[in-house]
Scaffold this motif. Sequence first.
Motif, PDB file in Angstrom:
ATOM      1  N   TYR A  66      28.906  40.761  40.690  1.00  0.00           N
ATOM      2  CA  TYR A  66      29.222  39.582  41.516  1.00  0.00           C
ATOM      3  C   TYR A  66      29.758  39.951  42.896  1.00  0.00           C
ATOM      4  O   TYR A  66      30.408  39.140  43.556  1.00  0.00           O
ATOM      5  CB  TYR A  66      30.201  38.672  40.766  1.00  0.00           C
ATOM      6  N   GLU A  67      29.499  41.211  43.274  1.00  0.00           N
ATOM      7  CA  GLU A  67      29.892  41.705  44.600  1.00  0.00           C
ATOM      8  C   GLU A  67      31.360  41.425  44.891  1.00  0.00           C
ATOM      9  O   GLU A  67      31.739  41.077  46.000  1.00  0.00           O
ATOM     10  CB  GLU A  67      28.950  41.150  45.680  1.00  0.00           C
TER      11      GLU A  67
ATOM     12  N   ARG B 133      33.468  39.112  44.261  1.00  0.00           N
ATOM     13  CA  ARG B 133      33.852  37.850  44.923  1.00  0.00           C
ATOM     14  C   ARG B 133      35.238  37.360  44.525  1.00  0.00           C
ATOM     15  O   ARG B 133      35.882  36.653  45.292  1.00  0.00           O
ATOM     16  CB  ARG B 133      32.797  36.774  44.710  1.00  0.00           C
ATOM     17  N   HIS B 134      35.713  37.740  43.325  1.00  0.00           N
ATOM     18  CA  HIS B 134      37.079  37.351  42.939  1.00  0.00           C
ATOM     19  C   HIS B 134      38.078  38.493  43.138  1.00  0.00           C
ATOM     20  O   HIS B 134      39.238  38.380  42.737  1.00  0.00           O
ATOM     21  CB  HIS B 134      37.112  36.914  41.473  1.00  0.00           C
TER      22      HIS B 134
ATOM     23  N   TYR C 248      35.629  36.188  36.197  1.00  0.00           N
ATOM     24  CA  TYR C 248      34.232  36.648  36.193  1.00  0.00           C
ATOM     25  C   TYR C 248      33.494  36.128  34.957  1.00  0.00           C
ATOM     26  O   TYR C 248      32.323  35.759  35.019  1.00  0.00           O
ATOM     27  CB  TYR C 248      34.175  38.177  36.245  1.00  0.00           C
TER      28      TYR C 248
END
Length: 369
Positions: free
Chosen positions: A238-239, A241-242, A323
Amino acid sequence: MKADVAVVGSGFAGSVVAERLAACGYRVLVVDKRPHIGGNAYDEKDAAGVTIHRYGPHIFHTNGQRIFDYLSKFTEWRPYEHKVLANVDGKMLPMPINRTTINGLYGLSLTEDGIQQFIDGVREPRHPKNTSEDVVLDSVGRQLCDKFFRGYTRKQWGLDLSDLSPGVAARIPFRTNDDDRYFTDTHQVMPLAGYATLFARMLDHPNICIELNTDYQDIKNDLVSRHLVYTGPIDEYYEYRHGRLPYRSLRFEHLHVEGVEKYQPVGTVNYPNDFDFTRITEFKHLTGQSHTGTSIVREYPQAAGDPYYPIPRPENEGLYQRYKEQAKMERAVTFVGRLAQYRYYNMDQVVGAALAAAESVLKELGHGG
Ligand code: FAD
Ligand code: UDP
């Protein structure tokens, strides 16, 4: 890059799913960024011809009959019960702590009942057990905790026992008897021809195509498949992102010693309080190989590098859940394995999770329906 299912990673998670889907008639593309299959369980011969585990010692043990039966389709086994000694106060003492450990450490000759009384006198009961420190103090008290657990844990994780979830230290039991095996599972075995051979047999199927030295990030836009099975780090997918999920890494120092048949008395010696490495493993104990020399590995924990261990503590679990929520919304992507599920899984647990994942992918593909 076309297949019914694309699988990222060829460790136990990816290989089991690939094998199951291929056996059901689906065309599977397996990509791995490393130059070999097998993930962290990969083994090979070193320059001297001794079989070693490149990414640290892998000892197979399971209570899962289904998992054992499944893997037995791809390998014969060699019985092996792992033994570990801890180097404490200049002595080599069994780990997990047992009767021999306590008698040896304190120069006592207590019976099993005597050991129970001794422990009842030193343990610090903790309810609830919220951290790994609670688990160890509850089990063996402060002095044994400080001698056998605190230093090792600080090295291994870069954290105090009190900063880790209870499950980490709960992996190591306490025994009043003389059982000096590291594991007590019903199946304690090593693949007779090694892990690399086991993986090669698992993936040897006309429906499976393997692309090594291939990073998913570089090819993801060229992939055409009905379903993706992802076994790498979920935060990377998810690159981030969180935010980044913390993983613990290791540096492996491999060494061959010629002219020495055995370097140490058991498979692994732990060094909780000295040196920068946590443990030394001598592979010939694990594999039963005969050789005029021997090969060992020292493990030096570090923060940076390949992600080897998820770090079990509440804030990391909280981040992982974010995630996981995202992952739940994917219909055509399945996350499975130690990195993708951010779980401190042993190999057999990964195999179990992968068998379940394969079944749900088959359902998703409408197999048999
Ligand atoms: P991995 O084996 O990590 O496989 C993931 C694969 O995905 C890797 O090959 C990686 O290269 C690939 N990958 C990741 N990202 C990408 C990408 N972007 N593109 C392409 N490929 C990618 N378990 C036991 O049961 N007994 C033991 O004694 C034991 N000892 C261990 C000792 C050490 C030092 C370590 C680190 C682990 C140990 N384990 C042990 C745990 C065991 O290694 C794991 O449970 C198991 O190997 C995990 O399998 P996996 O497929 O989930 O992950
Ligand atoms: N541990 C310890 N002392 C030891 C062995 C283990 O403190 O001699 C603790 C430490 O926190 C370690 C955890 O127990 O990370 C789990 O140990 P295990 O041998 O299962 O770790 P692994 O083989 O997965 O690295």
